[in-house]
Structure formats: structure tokens, C-alpha cells
Design a protein around this motif. Structure first.
Motif, PDB file in Angstrom:
ATOM      1  N   THR A   1       0.832  -1.214   0.000  1.00 32.27           N
ATOM      2  CA  THR A   1       0.000   0.000   0.000  1.00 32.27           C
ATOM      3  C   THR A   1       0.860   1.256   0.000  1.00 32.27           C
ATOM      4  O   THR A   1       0.498   2.248  -0.635  1.00 32.27           O
ATOM      5  N   GLY A   2       1.994   1.216   0.675  1.00 26.79           N
ATOM      6  CA  GLY A   2       2.900   2.365   0.661  1.00 26.79           C
ATOM      7  C   GLY A   2       3.468   2.622  -0.725  1.00 26.79           C
ATOM      8  O   GLY A   2       3.484   3.762  -1.206  1.00 26.79           O
ATOM      9  N   TRP A   3       3.920   1.566  -1.385  1.00 30.16           N
ATOM     10  CA  TRP A   3       4.458   1.720  -2.728  1.00 30.16           C
ATOM     11  C   TRP A   3       3.373   2.186  -3.696  1.00 30.16           C
ATOM     12  O   TRP A   3       3.597   3.070  -4.516  1.00 30.16           O
ATOM     13  N   PHE A   4       2.186   1.571  -3.619  1.00 25.30           N
ATOM     14  CA  PHE A   4       1.095   1.941  -4.509  1.00 25.30           C
ATOM     15  C   PHE A   4       0.677   3.390  -4.272  1.00 25.30           C
ATOM     16  O   PHE A   4       0.402   4.133  -5.220  1.00 25.30           O
ATOM     17  N   GLY A   5       0.642   3.815  -3.018  1.00 22.58           N
ATOM     18  CA  GLY A   5       0.301   5.208  -2.712  1.00 22.58           C
ATOM     19  C   GLY A   5       1.333   6.171  -3.267  1.00 22.58           C
ATOM     20  O   GLY A   5       0.985   7.210  -3.845  1.00 22.58           O
ATOM     21  N   TRP A   6       2.591   5.836  -3.132  1.00 24.57           N
ATOM     22  CA  TRP A   6       3.656   6.678  -3.674  1.00 24.57           C
ATOM     23  C   TRP A   6       3.564   6.751  -5.194  1.00 24.57           C
ATOM     24  O   TRP A   6       3.656   7.825  -5.786  1.00 24.57           O
ATOM     25  N   ALA A   7       3.338   5.594  -5.841  1.00 21.73           N
ATOM     26  CA  ALA A   7       3.283   5.549  -7.301  1.00 21.73           C
ATOM     27  C   ALA A   7       2.073   6.309  -7.839  1.00 21.73           C
ATOM     28  O   ALA A   7       2.183   7.030  -8.839  1.00 21.73           O
TER      29      ALA A   7
ATOM     30  N   ILE B   1      -0.531  10.345 -10.847  1.00 19.63           N
ATOM     31  CA  ILE B   1      -1.830  10.986 -11.008  1.00 19.63           C
ATOM     32  C   ILE B   1      -1.881  12.324 -10.292  1.00 19.63           C
ATOM     33  O   ILE B   1      -2.491  13.276 -10.762  1.00 19.63           O
ATOM     34  N   GLY B   2      -1.242  12.398  -9.150  1.00 12.94           N
ATOM     35  CA  GLY B   2      -1.326  13.601  -8.343  1.00 12.94           C
ATOM     36  C   GLY B   2      -2.576  13.564  -7.479  1.00 12.94           C
ATOM     37  O   GLY B   2      -3.438  12.716  -7.638  1.00 12.94           O
ATOM     38  N   GLY B   3      -2.659  14.446  -6.551  1.00  8.38           N
ATOM     39  CA  GLY B   3      -3.810  14.466  -5.648  1.00  8.38           C
ATOM     40  C   GLY B   3      -3.634  13.435  -4.543  1.00  8.38           C
ATOM     41  O   GLY B   3      -2.850  12.499  -4.643  1.00  8.38           O
ATOM     42  N   TYR B   4      -4.375  13.662  -3.492  1.00  5.34           N
ATOM     43  CA  TYR B   4      -4.208  12.808  -2.325  1.00  5.34           C
ATOM     44  C   TYR B   4      -5.490  12.109  -1.893  1.00  5.34           C
ATOM     45  O   TYR B   4      -5.495  11.371  -0.935  1.00  5.34           O
ATOM     46  N   LEU B   5      -6.593  12.311  -2.602  1.00  3.01           N
ATOM     47  CA  LEU B   5      -7.856  11.697  -2.217  1.00  3.01           C
ATOM     48  C   LEU B   5      -7.798  10.166  -2.312  1.00  3.01           C
ATOM     49  O   LEU B   5      -8.384   9.468  -1.499  1.00  3.01           O
TER      50      LEU B   5
END
Length: 184
Positions: free
Chosen positions: A37-43, A48-52
């Protein structure tokens, strides 16, 4: 539990609640979920940008952290121990785990021990589709005490390694000078 001391005066068994294998699995599963999940969130934030989109990933990361903490805390401080002492004529079962329910600690007289049993049965597993779940073959060794009325699990396995359970039950029964009773 495993036999760690076997003398004519004392028999001591110790273990980790839920078994070492399952707690290591929980720890590694937690690390894997947190890393993924950390890697996927970083990628995704990089591309894409954005944090939602990090909100569901954050929940997944927290779930991974929970598995990790369950495993680490249980391995670090969780303990079960059974001491049978001929000098005092008493037995003591101690269980401590902040995460897993492993039974209540108790003290009993050795002459209140009823039997050492091996129980074999099939437990149904939850259904995840129309075809149903698969049954698990469970083999469990127990020390049965009449007063206080308890059944202390000495060892347990699912779908294999019954020899380990049998040898633990035989070691306890031999120390007590009794036979192993079989059920199921």
C-alpha cells in the motif's frame, strides 16, 4: 507448547499463543500489506497527483499495521506455560497475551488431573461461495483437570503434523504415569 524441562520432579511446557508460525506469518503479512500500500500510494500520487486516493490506501496500510503489531506483540510478550511439580504436588498453567485469548491461568493439584487426551475431529470452515468451505482435520492434545474443571491445550495442529501432537501428549502422560486417551 513444547517440553522444555523434563525431570523426575518437574515437567515444564512453554509456547507462544497461536503458535510461532502463525505469529511470524501475521508479522510478514502485515509488512507485505504495508509495503504494497505504501508503494502503490507513492506511485499513484506521483503519476496521477492528488491525495484523495490515499484514503483507502491508508485504511489498507492500517490493516497491515494491525497484522504486524499482532504478530510482533504476541511474539515479544505472549506466553503460555504449564508447570507440573511433584515436590509441591501442584500444577500451574500461566497464559498471557495482550492480543490472543489463550485461556485463564489456574493452579491445580496433580491428583486432580483426570487424563491426557488426543482429540481428532473435522471443523467446518466458512463458506465463501455456493460450493461451501472445506473441512479442516484438527488434532489436539489436552490435559483434563477435574478441579478446577479445565481442559488445557497442550498442542494442536490442522491438516498434518499429528506426530508432534502425539509426542507432546505422550511426554506429559509418561511423566504423569498414565496412558493417553484418544477421542474421535
Amino acid at each position: 507448547m513444547r517440553v522444555v524441562e523434563n525431570t523426575t520432579e518437574r515437567l515444564v511446557l512453554r509456547g507462544v499463543p497461536g503458535s510461532v508460525v502463525w505469529m511470524v506469518f501475521a508479522t510478514l503479512l502485515g509488512v507485505g500489506i504495508m509495503a504494497a500500500t505504501g508503494w502503490f500510494g507513492w506511485a499513484t500520487t506521483r503519476e496521477i497527483g492528488g491525495y484523495l486516493q490515499l484514503v483507502p490506501l491508508g485504511l489498507g496500510f492500517l490493516m497491515g499495521a494491525a497484522f504486524f503489531l499482532i504478530g510482533v506483540v504476541t511474539l515479544a510478550v505472549g506466553r503460555v506455560r504449564l508447570v507440573l511439580d511433584r515436590v509441591t504436588g501442584e500444577g500451574r498453567y500461566d497464559a498471557y497475551s495482550p492480543v490472543i485469548e489463550v485461556g485463564k491461568p489456574c493452579t491445580f493439584r496433580l491428583d486432580h488431573i483426570d487424563s491426557v487426551t488426543i482429540e481428532r475431529h473435522e471443523e467446518a470452515r466458512p463458506r465463501n461461495d455456493d460450493h461451501g468451505g472445506f473441512p479442516a482435520k484438527v488434532c489436539r492434545a489436552r490435559l483434563r483437570v477435574r478441579k478446577p474443571r479445565r481442559a488445557i491445550v497442550l498442542d494442536e495442529t490442522e491438516n498434518g503434523q499429528e506426530q508432534r501432537v502425539q509426542s507432546t501428549a505422550e511426554a506429559v502422560a509418561a511423566w504423569l504415569g498414565t496412558e493417553v486417551a484418544s477421542h474421535g
